[in-house]
Design a protein around this motif. Structure first.
Motif, mmCIF file in Angstrom:
data_model
loop_
_atom_site.group_PDB
_atom_site.id
_atom_site.type_symbol
_atom_site.label_atom_id
_atom_site.label_comp_id
_atom_site.label_asym_id
_atom_site.label_seq_id
_atom_site.Cartn_x
_atom_site.Cartn_y
_atom_site.Cartn_z
ATOM 1 N N PHE A 1 8.792 3.348 -4.580
ATOM 2 C CA PHE A 1 8.709 2.101 -4.152
ATOM 3 C C PHE A 1 7.609 2.090 -2.980
ATOM 4 C CE2 PHE A 1 9.771 -1.124 -0.645
ATOM 5 C CZ PHE A 1 9.998 -2.357 -1.690
ATOM 6 N N TRP A 2 8.034 2.965 -2.118
ATOM 7 C CA TRP A 2 7.083 3.160 -0.825
ATOM 8 C C TRP A 2 5.524 3.583 -1.292
ATOM 9 C CZ3 TRP A 2 8.058 0.308 2.774
ATOM 10 C CH2 TRP A 2 9.462 -0.323 3.141
ATOM 11 N N GLN B 1 4.164 2.577 -4.039
ATOM 12 C CA GLN B 1 3.410 1.268 -4.378
ATOM 13 C C GLN B 1 3.400 0.291 -3.400
ATOM 14 O OE1 GLN B 1 2.013 2.264 -7.058
ATOM 15 N NE2 GLN B 1 2.838 0.960 -8.689
ATOM 16 N N VAL B 2 4.052 -0.139 -2.497
ATOM 17 C CA VAL B 2 3.747 -1.274 -1.641
ATOM 18 C C VAL B 2 2.443 -1.238 -0.866
ATOM 19 C CG1 VAL B 2 4.424 -2.118 0.372
ATOM 20 C CG2 VAL B 2 6.370 -1.531 -1.257
ATOM 21 N N ALA C 1 -0.537 -4.142 -0.665
ATOM 22 C CA ALA C 1 -0.773 -4.997 0.478
ATOM 23 C C ALA C 1 -2.105 -4.872 0.893
ATOM 24 C CB ALA C 1 0.098 -4.312 1.592
ATOM 25 N N SER D 1 0.776 -2.274 -9.638
ATOM 26 C CA SER D 1 1.678 -2.171 -8.412
ATOM 27 C C SER D 1 2.147 -3.639 -8.198
ATOM 28 C CB SER D 1 0.732 -1.928 -6.998
ATOM 29 O OG SER D 1 0.272 -0.719 -7.195
ATOM 30 N N ILE E 1 6.485 -3.392 -8.276
ATOM 31 C CA ILE E 1 7.055 -3.258 -7.057
ATOM 32 C C ILE E 1 8.413 -4.152 -7.060
ATOM 33 C CG2 ILE E 1 6.974 -4.429 -4.714
ATOM 34 C CD1 ILE E 1 4.058 -3.502 -4.424
ATOM 35 N N GLY F 1 11.999 -2.711 -6.358
ATOM 36 C CA GLY F 1 12.709 -3.445 -5.269
ATOM 37 C C GLY F 1 13.775 -3.854 -5.658
#
Length: 307
Positions: free
Chosen positions: A46-47, A49-50, A54, A191, A195, A199
């Motif tokens: 998760f982290w 991809q975020v 962004a 991504s 996500i 998530g």
């Protein structure tokens, strides 16, 4: 400087690709450290991809380039994201199950899977040179893993081979998507689709983290994105068939990082098997080049940026 000159700087491409191999090796080290600190694999993914979504979105908004994300193939992007998630989970999983050097070496089998898939799926003719290289490479894998009697866990070896297979399969998808969509769009939609899936798992796997753990997550996300940018930049100045030789430097970086972080050096079997795998990969790249194939041939495209 002319556009032609901008896109034909082979030495610069080699240096950038060498940097990419180092940066991505550091990312995998941080993945391993994060996993060993108790962070769940789903949260690591998760982290990873975020920041991609962004930062790409922020940059495109600032430059007025959001139109670059337009696509008529969202279904294809969704399928690519599903495969990509499986591939990334297997890739990171192999790093958590195996020593860094061995995980990196087994990942080099991507080129062998790409040859097999190009023959089975795309019905491309594969000659004796590449089939021999595939056999040589998998022979190297057997030497390293010594099924049933080696220091490598069988599960870890299978996960590593599965990761390499998925990267090869995804390379065919990316090759198809690149006919209509630019790389930035492909990276973004991967991504963006993954996500929400990751998530949804966060309430079940996320835990409170120490500053050390947050630094690992921030580091692996940053190094992962930087590595992706460097891979892409290397292909702006040089052909894949020319720069992939630098990818094998990842074995050197992984060995050094594994020694520094875990005081662990590969055993003799890895030193014997790894050269076979690297040699086989180079034979495939050389054969693709001498046959006059485009840099996006499946066996070579498997070495392209594949977030």
């Amino acid at each position: 400087m002319t556009t032609h000159q901008n896109h034909h700087r082979p030495m610069l491409a080699l240096v950038i690709r060498l940097g990419a191999a180092l940066v991505l090796s550091v990312m995998l080290l941080l993945v391993k450290l994060a996993s060993e600190s108790g962070i769940h694999l789903a949260e690591i993914l998760f982290w990873r991809q975020v920041p991609t979504v962004a930062l790409i979105a922020a940059w495109l908004v600032a430059t007025g380039g959001l139109a670059r994300l337009q696509t008529r193939r969202l279904g294809k992007h969704g399928l690519r994201a599903a495969y990509g998630l499986v591939g990334m989970a297997l890739n990171f999983g192999a790093v958590t199950l195996l020593p860094l050097a061995e995980a990196t070496t087994i990942n080099f089998t991507t080129a062998f899977w790409a040859v097999i898939l190009s023959a089975l799926i795309l019905h491309e003719r594969v000659g004796p040179w590449r089939w021999t290289a595939v056999l040589l490479g998998f022979g190297g894998v057997l030497i390293i893993t010594q099924p049933g009697d080696g220091h490598i866990p069988l599960l870890g070896a299978l996960v590593g081979l599965g990761a390499a297979f998925m990267i090869a399969l995804i390379s065919i998808q990316v090759r198809d998507l690149a006919r209509t969509d630019e790389p930035l769009s492909i990276v973004f939609w991967f991504s963006a689709f993954s996500i929400p899936v990751l998530g949804a798992a966060m309430p079940f796997v996320a835990t409170a983290h120490s500053p050390y753990q947050w630094s690992l997550l921030a580091g692996l996300a940053g190094f992962g994105l930087l590595g992706q940018l460097l891979l892409t930049a290397s292909l702006r100045y040089g052909a894949v068939a020319s720069v992939i030789v630098m990818d094998y430097s990842a074995l050197i970086w992984a060995t050094l990082l594994g020694w520094m972080a875990f005081d662990l050096l590969p055993p003799a079997t890895t030193w014997i098997g790894a050269p076979l795998i690297v040699s086989a990969g180079l034979i495939i790249a050389w054969r693709e080049h001498t046959l006059g194939k485009t840099p996006r041939s499946p066996a070579v495209a498997a070495q392209e940026p594949n977030p």
